[in-house]
Design an enzyme around this catalytic site. Structure first.
Site, mmCIF file in Angstrom:
data_model
loop_
_atom_site.group_PDB
_atom_site.id
_atom_site.type_symbol
_atom_site.label_atom_id
_atom_site.label_comp_id
_atom_site.label_asym_id
_atom_site.label_seq_id
_atom_site.Cartn_x
_atom_site.Cartn_y
_atom_site.Cartn_z
ATOM 1 N N ASN A 58 8.012 -13.538 22.903
ATOM 2 C CA ASN A 58 8.496 -12.589 24.652
ATOM 3 C C ASN A 58 8.333 -13.378 25.839
ATOM 4 O OD1 ASN A 58 5.404 -11.877 23.480
ATOM 5 N ND2 ASN A 58 4.636 -10.964 25.053
ATOM 6 N N ILE A 59 8.185 -13.600 26.474
ATOM 7 C CA ILE A 59 9.005 -14.449 27.705
ATOM 8 C C ILE A 59 9.560 -13.726 28.569
ATOM 9 C CG2 ILE A 59 10.123 -16.351 29.112
ATOM 10 C CD1 ILE A 59 8.994 -17.609 26.195
ATOM 11 N N GLU A 60 8.087 -13.462 29.837
ATOM 12 C CA GLU A 60 7.582 -12.220 30.783
ATOM 13 C C GLU A 60 8.492 -12.997 32.015
ATOM 14 O OE1 GLU A 60 3.833 -10.417 30.588
ATOM 15 O OE2 GLU A 60 4.100 -10.034 28.588
ATOM 16 N N CYS B 266 11.401 -10.085 25.118
ATOM 17 C CA CYS B 266 11.175 -9.364 23.611
ATOM 18 C C CYS B 266 11.101 -10.774 22.415
ATOM 19 C CB CYS B 266 11.678 -8.089 23.238
ATOM 20 S SG CYS B 266 10.633 -7.064 23.754
ATOM 21 N N GLU C 209 11.451 -10.416 19.283
ATOM 22 C CA GLU C 209 12.671 -10.112 18.714
ATOM 23 C C GLU C 209 13.463 -10.898 19.005
ATOM 24 O OE1 GLU C 209 10.248 -8.381 19.311
ATOM 25 O OE2 GLU C 209 10.258 -6.575 17.865
ATOM 26 N N CYS D 205 10.202 -2.528 19.780
ATOM 27 C CA CYS D 205 10.477 -1.574 20.557
ATOM 28 C C CYS D 205 12.497 -0.859 20.795
ATOM 29 C CB CYS D 205 10.055 -2.600 21.988
ATOM 30 S SG CYS D 205 11.797 -3.025 22.940
ATOM 31 N N CYS E 84 15.101 -3.618 21.218
ATOM 32 C CA CYS E 84 14.896 -4.437 19.743
ATOM 33 C C CYS E 84 16.012 -4.235 19.021
ATOM 34 C CB CYS E 84 13.636 -5.052 19.683
ATOM 35 S SG CYS E 84 12.933 -6.576 21.087
#
Ligand code: THU
Length: 132
Positions: free
Chosen positions: A42-44, A53, A55, A88, A91
């Site tokens: 996950n890359i915020e 996310c 996935e 989620c 995804c």
């Protein structure tokens, strides 16, 4: 290539999580039919809604490298939460388009709690290109 190797890769992918805001690390790993494993994390972003996310990071990376849905055998998704955090809704929608419905999904945590399901079980009645 074993499922164990795949889950190990998903756990390893947690290390690449960029999650300074939620501090919630997620790792994903996809097994291809040529034996390749592609990881994602996950890359915020400071603009929170732009977060990607794990996935989707892994799937977009696989497709960017030229793989297609028929090349994908399974995806493992790892977090540190108990019970293991499942994908989620966003995804699930992307997974349902980019992976075959019978492909395997393994959801696990770093305590080795895990369960296995199928793409079609994650998102029954999915919206798809057939609806357009
Ligand atoms: N996250 C994922 O990477 N995958 C999911 O399926 C659920 C949520 C991430 C997004 C965000 O960086 C953090 O987990 C907290 O929501």
């Amino acid at each position: 290539m074993s499922k164990e190797k795949l889950t190990e890769n998903a756990i390893k992918a947690l290390e690449n999580s960029y999650s300074p805001y939620s501090k919630f690390k997620v790792g994903a790993a996809i097994l291809m039919n040529d034996g390749t494993i592609i990881r994602g994390a996950n890359i915020e972003n400071a603009s929170y809604g732009l977060t990607n996310c794990a996935e989707r990071s892994a799937l977009f990376s696989a497709y960017s490298q030229g793989y297609k849905k028929d090349d994908i055998i399974a995806m493992a998704i790892a977090s540190t939460s108990t019970p293991p955090a499942s994908p989620c809704g966003a995804c699930r929608q992307v997974i349902s388009e980019l992976m075959n419905e019978d492909a395997d999904i393994i959801v696990l945590n770093d305590k080795n709690d895990k369960y296995e399901t199928k793409v079609k079980e994650l998102l029954p009645f999915a919206f798809s290109k057939e609806n357009l």
